[in-house]
Each structure stands twice: as structure tokens, then as C-alpha cells.
Scaffold this motif. Structure first.
Motif, PDB file in Angstrom:
ATOM      1  N   UNK A 115      -0.983  -3.100   7.768  1.00 16.33           N
ATOM      2  CA  UNK A 115      -2.254  -3.834   7.828  1.00 16.33           C
ATOM      3  C   UNK A 115      -3.194  -3.384   6.714  1.00 16.33           C
ATOM      4  N   UNK A 116      -3.231  -2.086   6.440  1.00 11.32           N
ATOM      5  CA  UNK A 116      -4.092  -1.583   5.365  1.00 11.32           C
ATOM      6  C   UNK A 116      -3.593  -2.083   4.016  1.00 11.32           C
ATOM      7  N   UNK A 117      -2.308  -2.062   3.782  1.00 13.05           N
ATOM      8  CA  UNK A 117      -1.758  -2.513   2.496  1.00 13.05           C
ATOM      9  C   UNK A 117      -1.935  -4.016   2.292  1.00 13.05           C
TER      10      UNK A 117
ATOM     11  N   UNK B 170      -6.365  -2.862   1.156  1.00 13.45           N
ATOM     12  CA  UNK B 170      -6.054  -2.381  -0.189  1.00 13.45           C
ATOM     13  C   UNK B 170      -6.359  -3.409  -1.282  1.00 13.45           C
ATOM     14  N   UNK B 171      -5.995  -4.692  -1.135  1.00 19.70           N
ATOM     15  CA  UNK B 171      -6.358  -5.659  -2.196  1.00 19.70           C
ATOM     16  C   UNK B 171      -7.870  -5.825  -2.352  1.00 19.70           C
TER      17      UNK B 171
ATOM     18  N   UNK C 266     -12.624  -4.913  -5.721  1.00 20.13           N
ATOM     19  CA  UNK C 266     -13.993  -4.401  -5.787  1.00 20.13           C
ATOM     20  C   UNK C 266     -14.091  -3.280  -6.815  1.00 20.13           C
ATOM     21  N   UNK C 267     -13.078  -2.445  -6.900  1.00 19.97           N
ATOM     22  CA  UNK C 267     -13.073  -1.364  -7.888  1.00 19.97           C
ATOM     23  C   UNK C 267     -13.001  -1.925  -9.303  1.00 19.97           C
ATOM     24  N   UNK C 268     -12.224  -2.999  -9.529  1.00 20.31           N
ATOM     25  CA  UNK C 268     -12.154  -3.614 -10.853  1.00 20.31           C
ATOM     26  C   UNK C 268     -13.496  -4.237 -11.247  1.00 20.31           C
TER      27      UNK C 268
END
Length: 196
Positions: A159-161, A165-166, A171-173
Motif C-alpha cells: 500500500x505504501x509503495x 511513495x509516488x 512532491x520532492x521533485x
């Protein structure tokens, strides 16, 4: 217990005197039950066991072996005391001490008579409920969670992946292109001195 027959016993005279005066020591004859070739007496009927006497209370039983209530051991001298020079009458002092002790003891006995049994019942009930919950609910739930935890862990990782994670990666990009720069152009120490 096995007894030796009198026929097996041999009587020997032992002379361990160092005197040479020729005196003969007369030894008394053995008791009849140990004499040789005597008939053995009939066995006695067993006596019933005697009940042991009830133990006298020589020392009081410690009802607080772990000293949980050490702070409650209050003596008369901890509460009542007279200075050296002004004394009350001796009988007043004796009756005061006696009154304090008896009031303390009998009040405690009456209150413990009222509250000890019900409170002990409630404490026992509470401990029994906690033990029952621990044995029949908590430990089985923990054991089941230990059994199914690897399955749940892999499900949570999936579920996290898939979902988290996406989103965090995108958001980090987006935030990676933000740059913050600080300059000293806007701040001048002379402006602060003139303001004061």
C-alpha cells in the motif's frame, strides 16, 4: 525395623582394669528382655499418635514482610512529647498516652472490620479480571498478531509503495527546484542605531 535374636548374642567378660590386685568386678546381670534364651516379649499395641500441641505465639506474625507500609508505623513519641521543664501531672501524661494508643488501635480495628473484607474482595475481583483479560484476550491477540504480522507487513508495504511513495516522490521533485537565498542588502546596522 529388624531385631536381632537373643540366640545370636554372645556374652563376653571384658576386664579393662589396670589393677593387679585380683579383685573381680561384679557386673549386674542383663535385663530380662536381653538375657539369652529368654522368650521374646509380645509386641506392644501401637499407641495412637498424639496430636501436636498448638504452637503458642512466641513472636507476632509479620503481616507486612516487604515493609510496604513502613511510613504508617507511628508511635506515641512521634506525636506526643513534653519538654523537659514544664510537665503535666504524671497521671494526665499516662492517661494521654493510654488514650492515644487505645483510640488508635480500636479505631483501626473498627475501620478494618468495616472496610477490610469488602476492599479485599474488590482487590481480588480486580486482580482476577486482569488475569482473565491477560490470559484470554491480551496474550491470544499478541500471538495472533505475531502470526499474521508478516502478512500485514507485506500488505502495508504494498500500500505504501502504490499510494504514498509516488506522491512523496512527485512532491520532492516539485520542491527540489525551490531555492532560498539570503542577502544582507536589506539589513543595515546603521538603520537600527538611528531608530533607537
Amino acid at each position: 525395623m529388624m531385631m536381632v535374636s537373643d540366640d545370636c548374642l554372645v556374652e563376653c567378660n571384658i576386664d579393662d582394669s589396670d589393677e593387679d590386685d585380683g579383685e573381680q568386678v561384679n557386673t549386674p546381670p542383663p535385663p530380662p528382655e536381653f538375657a539369652s534364651k529368654a522368650s521374646t516379649p509380645a509386641p506392644k499395641a501401637p499407641t495412637p499418635p498424639v496430636a501436636p500441641p498448638t504452637p503458642e505465639s512466641t513472636s507476632p506474625v509479620s503481616r507486612d514482610p516487604n515493609n510496604i507500609n513502613q511510613h504508617l508505623k507511628v508511635e506515641v513519641s512521634d506525636v506526643l512529647a513534653e519538654p523537659a521543664t514544664p510537665h503535666s501531672i504524671d497521671q494526665v501524661w499516662i492517661y494521654s498516652l493510654t488514650g492515644f494508643e487505645r483510640t488508635r488501635i480500636w479505631t483501626y480495628r473498627c475501620l478494618s472490620l468495616l472496610f477490610a473484607v469488602p476492599f479485599a474482595f474488590l482487590c481480588g475481583l480486580f486482580i482476577a479480571v486482569l488475569a482473565c483479560i491477560h490470559v484470554w484476550v491480551l496474550v491470544p491477540c499478541l500471538q495472533l498478531s505475531y502470526t499474521f504480522l508478516p502478512c500485514l507487513r507485506s500488505l502495508c508495504l504494498c500500500a505504501v509503495n502504490v499510494f504514498v511513495s509516488p506522491f512523496c516522490s512527485s512532491l520532492a521533485l516539485c520542491c527540489s527546484q525551490i531555492a532560498v537565498s539570503l542577502s544582507n542588502k536589506d539589513w543595515s546596522p546603521t538603520k537600527d542605531k538611528d531608530a533607537v
